[in-house]
Design a protein around this motif. Structure first.
Motif, PDB file in Angstrom:
ATOM      1  N   LEU A 273       1.481   9.731   5.148  1.00  0.00           N
ATOM      2  CA  LEU A 273       1.049   9.349   3.799  1.00  0.00           C
ATOM      3  C   LEU A 273       0.928  10.560   2.888  1.00  0.00           C
TER       4      LEU A 273
ATOM      5  N   TYR B  45      -3.384   9.128  -1.059  1.00  0.00           N
ATOM      6  CA  TYR B  45      -3.065   8.871   0.339  1.00  0.00           C
ATOM      7  C   TYR B  45      -4.317   8.714   1.206  1.00  0.00           C
TER       8      TYR B  45
ATOM      9  N   ALA C 180      -5.311   5.162   0.899  1.00  0.00           N
ATOM     10  CA  ALA C 180      -4.303   4.373   1.616  1.00  0.00           C
ATOM     11  C   ALA C 180      -4.519   4.454   3.124  1.00  0.00           C
TER      12      ALA C 180
ATOM     13  N   ARG D  98       2.626   1.818  -3.283  1.00  0.00           N
ATOM     14  CA  ARG D  98       1.723   2.334  -4.313  1.00  0.00           C
ATOM     15  C   ARG D  98       1.486   3.835  -4.139  1.00  0.00           C
ATOM     16  N   VAL D  99       1.458   4.305  -2.888  1.00  0.00           N
ATOM     17  CA  VAL D  99       1.365   5.752  -2.659  1.00  0.00           C
ATOM     18  C   VAL D  99       2.623   6.425  -3.184  1.00  0.00           C
TER      19      VAL D  99
ATOM     20  N   LEU E  20      -1.810   5.269  -5.883  1.00  0.00           N
ATOM     21  CA  LEU E  20      -2.869   5.224  -4.877  1.00  0.00           C
ATOM     22  C   LEU E  20      -2.853   6.542  -4.110  1.00  0.00           C
TER      23      LEU E  20
ATOM     24  N   ILE F 147       0.843  -1.210   0.000  1.00  0.00           N
ATOM     25  CA  ILE F 147       0.000   0.000   0.000  1.00  0.00           C
ATOM     26  C   ILE F 147       0.868   1.246   0.000  1.00  0.00           C
TER      27      ILE F 147
END
Length: 358
Positions: free
Chosen positions: A116, A17, A20, A9-10, A15, A6
């Protein structure tokens, strides 16, 4: 997906945040914290290795308004420093300065959210010119800064100029400071130190009115044999020149900006948000132009009758320009700021006259 997947991917921009954060809220805390620490550490390492200094990165992130993210930068600088040798004194001092910030315990979800969001921001930040070698990289250049005793005297004079409410008194203190700076520069030109070459330093420019404040820095720099390149997207100007000249420019610019803000607040209209905004922008434009004129007059008077120094001054100017073009081979002129308030323009010119440096 695992917590590491995860977070990665951020980092990759695949993705957002907020999504996420929802996914990670229910994940095991230890796994999530380890994944964030590893990925954020890698991004910080990339930036610190590629030119970003601790205070610069902290400032760029803190401008976003989340104090937790500023603290994450401070912690990352200390972690990046640990165990590395050699370490440049300036880099170490910046990291130490940041670690003295507020250390109160933070809410874990707030930290997760901030981390994030910060990761999304860090991945978009570009490499910049390395001006101070990062920890673990030996220095290859020798700096020659202005004499500390001179800088202390200049700081004391400018502090008095900033503290007084009387324009004539502020002018006298600022004039004396510029006189000391110019005389030191003449001494440096007449007795140059072997091996000293131009360098660069980045100076943060705060909002609001960044363009106008950057113009003031440029005016002060040009009057003191330096050149600047304004990077609005990153919130700083890069100033090129010999170390002692850059030291003087940084001190003068900081003090003149304080004096400008005081005069601007004193003279601005009492009502009307749009009117106040136009006044302040016009004030700062006029102030920068007039300060530049005044500083050039000071330099010309101090160097009057010293035609023997012209070849050396030209040579130094060529070296400074070459140093700038090496880092920024392609630059564009920034668009001039609009002057929408004659009242602000006149007030800015008057304030610059009050702060004139003879």
């Amino acid at each position: 997906m695992s917590a590491r997947e995860i977070v990665e991917r951020v980092r990759a921009g695949e993705l957002d945040y907020e999504t996420a954060l929802d996914l990670l809220t229910g994940a095991p805390a230890a796994e999530t914290d380890a994944a964030l620490t590893a990925v954020l550490g890698a991004e910080f390492g990339r930036l610190f290795t590629n030119g970003w200094q601790p205070v610069e990165l902290h400032r760029a992130i803190a401008r976003r308004g989340n104090p937790i993210q500023g603290r994450l930068v401070a912690d990352a600088a200390a972690a990046f420093l640990a165990g590395k040798d050699p370490v440049d004194d300036a880099w170490r001092a910046q990291a130490t300065q940041l670690t003295s910030e507020d250390r109160r315990k933070l809410d874990r979800i707030a930290v997760l959210d901030a981390s994030l969001d910060l990761l999304s921001e860090l991945r978009r930040m570009p490499p910049i010119e390395i001006l101070i070698p990062p920890p673990g990289v030996p220095a290859t250049t020798v700096h020659h800064h202005a004499d500390k005793r001179l800088l202390d005297r200049v700081r004391a004079l400018l502090a008095k100029a900033e503290a007084t409410d009387f324009p004539a008194e502020a002018e006298a203190y600022s004039a004396k400071a510029q006189e000391l700076i110019t005389r030191y520069r003449i001494e440096e030109v007449t007795a140059p130190v072997a091996g000293v070459v131009p360098f660069a330093r980045r100076i943060g420019v705060d909002h609001p009115y960044e363009n106008e404040k950057a113009s003031l820095l440029d005016a002060v720099a040009k009057a003191n044999a330096c050149r600047t390149v304004w990077s609005p997207e990153l919130g700083f100007s890069t100033i090129f020149g010999f170390d002692a000249d850059i030291d003087a420019v940084e001190l003068l610019h900081t003090s003149l900006l304080v004096q400008a803000n005081r005069a601007m607040t004193r003279d601005e209209p009492a009502k009307g948000k749009a009117r106040v905004k136009a006044f302040r922008r016009s004030f700062l434009v006029a102030y920068a132009i007039r300060i530049g004129e005044r500083l050039r007059e000071v330099a010309e008077r101090e160097f009057a009758g010293r035609g023997d120094l012209l070849p050396v001054l030209r040579s130094r100017d060529v070296e400074v320009r070459a140093a700038m073009e090496k880092v920024f081979p392609r630059t564009v002129r920034s668009r001039a700021s609009r002057v929408d308030s004659l009242e602000g323009w006149d007030s800015g010119r008057a304030a610059a006259d009050e702060a004139q440096l003879r």
